[in-house]
Design an enzyme around this catalytic site. Structure first.
Site, PDB file in Angstrom:
ATOM      1  N   ASP A   1       0.874  -1.181   0.000  1.00  0.00           N
ATOM      2  CA  ASP A   1       0.000   0.000   0.000  1.00  0.00           C
ATOM      3  C   ASP A   1       0.909   1.229   0.000  1.00  0.00           C
ATOM      4  O   ASP A   1       1.162   1.833   1.029  1.00  0.00           O
ATOM      5  CB  ASP A   1      -0.895  -0.031   1.242  1.00  0.00           C
TER       6      ASP A   1
ATOM      7  N   THR B   1       2.814   4.895  -1.772  1.00  0.00           N
ATOM      8  CA  THR B   1       2.554   6.138  -2.499  1.00  0.00           C
ATOM      9  C   THR B   1       2.885   5.891  -3.969  1.00  0.00           C
ATOM     10  O   THR B   1       3.207   4.773  -4.361  1.00  0.00           O
ATOM     11  CB  THR B   1       3.442   7.276  -1.966  1.00  0.00           C
TER      12      THR B   1
END
Lengths: 397, 284
Positions: free
Chosen positions: B155, B157
């Protein structure tokens, strides 16, 4: 009294304001007057209505200048990750208020700029174009075209920019790579004697844009006319009111949809600073009196070397007799001479020498050679700028 | 009126009205902001790119978690890379059968800040006794791993920014060595219509290490531009043939309430738009 186009002798009472600053801040100092920046920005905006301005940070990368221009609605021309860091400490960019104009970039520079919110970049060759393959969905590029610029003190056409005949190839290559080219860019030189180079380049770019539309079906919507707007130092130059009308007239030939950008650096920053130095020693050598200032060509006067500029200077005296003098900087190097052969009244140790029009390419290129501290900057008249009216840098605009 | 404009693309952007700024951090390297918007609740953005919002985060977090969880069917150990807002952890913790969860977040401050300003994301999940938090670079953690997992959820950026190391071949190779037999790696992979290259690049980098590599999709409103893709990689070819009925059964057994995810969505999410299929066929 103006002794030469370089040197003015003012009465001692005119030194009071500088003496006050020096007693408060020491010397050498560079006095940055934000009102001057505002005045220059307004003068240029009035002459070129409809043009979006992007201040070339490199000319004077000082936070107070950036805050002042930001509050006026000016955008920023950045060229390096260091310049991005300076902006980032002040806030975060609003897209389209920042353009990255260095024709040659490292991958890390591109990424830093993208993270900062800058999506406009400049390329002038295939290798540079190919660096954007990985970012092709995010960016809009300008192609920098080179036009020879003989009527200028500083020719910027050699180091960067593609030939006119190569623009089409670059656009086609970009199209095949899926990279969006949104316009053209040129630099007509720095400190231009006239706007003839600009006018020529605008005409050629107008033609190139039309050809690209005809042959590739690619609509270019931006023309970046660079900088080059002159400032009066010791030589007479055109006023901005004389310089701009031919540019404005040439821009009329552009199709309506084309947005015009400009990247003024020197014009906005040059007049904002005065260098206040003191005589730290004197000597009689032959028929010359040598005055050694606490600032010189390795410091604030570095523009005499790098920028080929002679700055007007003032001294303060009510003595009528004149001597032949040398004004030198403080370092051990013999090149560190600001001027020689000046006819001027004698100065004493501790007397002030003030350099004018010293905002552009002075502080920016000053070194601390000999480990002489660089002049510190004293900001005045920044009152009108508060955090609340900084348009660009409040992310929440 | 204050507004926030995303700076992801040159020719297109979304704008939020900012009702109140809760947190803003500007350094010379990054800009992080959490503000309130009437439509999306609290919004977190990093470097001009929307990261998560209170109103639509459930779509992202449910899909990135439950699709691999229920496809696998008996996940015991989960590794979460990134995910500092706690949304993935919250969804993972809903599965009672999980015995251990390791979350590797590069920045302790992100977790602290999200607990304070986006408390609904983690909803107390950080207090779950099965959770072990490691503060480390995710790429470094999988390179030097001590333990193995049934499911790895990346998960991160975007690839431009602090998460760039989590999109590399090396990271994917290291993830593979962290997976138990038949394990699954899933990863956030951007909005395909806007950045098709992210899909083809990830596919090219994953395929050498996993025999079964594909993507699945969900539309998350504030990740603008159409469906977001999630990368899927595993060596268990049978997984993608699990039926809707089996998923439905597992979901009922797991007794999890979702707002986006269900068995039909699960199955349908693996159906890819033709432009993605074409791009993968051309480039990979």
């Amino acid at each position: 009294m103006t002794i030469s186009n370089r040197l003015s002798v003012k009465t001692p009472d005119q030194a009071v304001i500088y003496n006050d600053l020096v007693s408060q801040h020491g010397s050498p100092i560079l006095v940055l007057d934000c009102d001057k920046v505002t005045a220059q920005y307004r003068a240029l905006s009035e002459q070129l209505p409809g043009v979006d301005f992007f201040y070339a940070i490199k000319s004077l990368p000082h936070p107070a200048v950036i805050r002042t221009l930001s509050s006026l609605g000016c955008g920023f021309d950045i060229a390096t990750s260091g310049e991005i860091e300076l902006l980032q400490t002040l806030g975060t960019a609003v897209r389209h208020r920042v353009i990255h104009t260095h024709p040659i970039k490292r991958d890390a520079d591109i990424r830093d700029a993208l993270r900062f919110g800058c999506t406009t970049f400049i390329v002038d060759n295939i290798w540079e174009l190919e660096k954007f393959i990985a970012y092709r969905h995010r960016v809009g590029l300008l192609i920098r075209v080179s036009f020879p610029n003989p009527n200028t003190d500083i020719d910027l056409s050699k180091k960067f920019g593609c030939r006119e005949e190569d623009v089409m190839l670059l656009v086609q290559k970009a199209q095949s790579l899926g990279i969006h080219v949104k316009g053209l860019s040129f630099h007509a030189g720095s400190q231009c004697a006239s706007s003839a180079n600009h006018v020529h380049a605008i005409k050629q770019c107008t033609k190139i844009m039309d050809e690209i539309y005809q042959q590739c079906g690619k609509l270019l919507s931006i023309l970046d006319i660079g900088g080059g707007f002159p400032v009066q130092y010791t030589k007479t130059v055109q006023t901005i009111q004389e310089f701009c009308p031919p540019i404005l007239e040439a821009l009329q030939q552009l199709p309506d949809h084309v947005q015009v950008l400009a990247e003024p650096g020197r014009f906005l920053s040059a007049t904002s600073m005065e260098a206040v130095s003191r005589v730290m020693g004197k000597a009689q050598r032959g028929d010359m009196t040598w005055y050694y200032l606490d600032d010189g060509v390795y410091g604030s006067y570095s523009g005499q070397i790098f920028d080929h500029v002679t700055y007007p200077i003032s001294i303060f005296s009510d003595i009528d007799e004149l001597e032949t003098a040398v004004i030198a900087g403080p370092t051990c190097d013999s090149i560190d001479v600001i001027d020689e052969g000046l006819q001027m009244p004698p100065l004493s140790i501790g007397d002030l020498v003030v350099g004018h029009q010293m905002g552009a390419y002075t502080y920016a290129t000053a070194t601390n050679f000999n480990l002489f501290d660089k002049a510190s900057v004293v900001v005045i008249n920044e009152n009108n700028v508060s955090a609340d009216n900084i348009v660009l840098f409040a992310q929440t605009q | 009126m204050k507004t926030y404009n995303e700076t992801l693309y040159d020719a297109y952007s979304q704008e939020f009205v900012v009702d109140k700024v809760y947190f803003e951090q500007k350094t010379d390297h990054q800009h992080l902001i959490i503000f309130d918007n009437a439509k999306f609740g609290r919004v977190m953005a990093l470097d001009g790119v929307i990261q998560t919002t209170e109103a639509d985060e459930f779509i992202y977090h449910e899909m990135l978690t439950h699709v691999p969880m229920l496809t696998h069917g008996h996940v015991k150990r989960v590794l979460i890379i990134g995910g500092g807002d706690g949304g993935i952890l919250r969804e993972v913790c809903k599965h009672k059968g999980i015995e251990h969860i390791t979350q590797v977040e590069i920045d302790q401050q992100v977790i602290a800040m999200c607990k304070e300003y986006l408390p609904k994301h983690s909803a107390g999940a950080y207090d779950d006794p099965r959770v072990s938090i490691v503060i480390d670079d995710g790429a470094n953690f999988v390179r030097q791993h001590q333990q193995t997992y049934d499911l790895i959820i990346s998960d991160s950026t975007d690839p431009i920014g602090p998460g760039d190391a989590l999109f590399t071949s090396d990271f994917y190779a290291d993830c593979k060595t962290c997976l138990n037999e038949g394990g699954i790696l899933v990863a956030q992979n951007g909005v395909a219509y806007m950045q098709l290259d992210e899909v083809t690049t990830t596919a090219k980098r994953l395929q050498p290490y996993f025999s079964e590599q594909t993507f699945y999709c969900a539309a998350i409103p504030t990740y603008i531009g159409g469906v977001m893709t999630f990368a899927w990689a595993s060596d268990n070819k049978k997984l993608l043939h699990v039926s809707v009925e089996q998923i439905q059964q597992r979901l009922q057994l797991a007794n999890i309430n979702c707002r986006y995810y269900n068995a039909a969505i699960h199955k349908a999410s693996f159906a890819l738009p033709q432009y993605i299929i074409n791009a993968l066929a051309e480039d990979c």
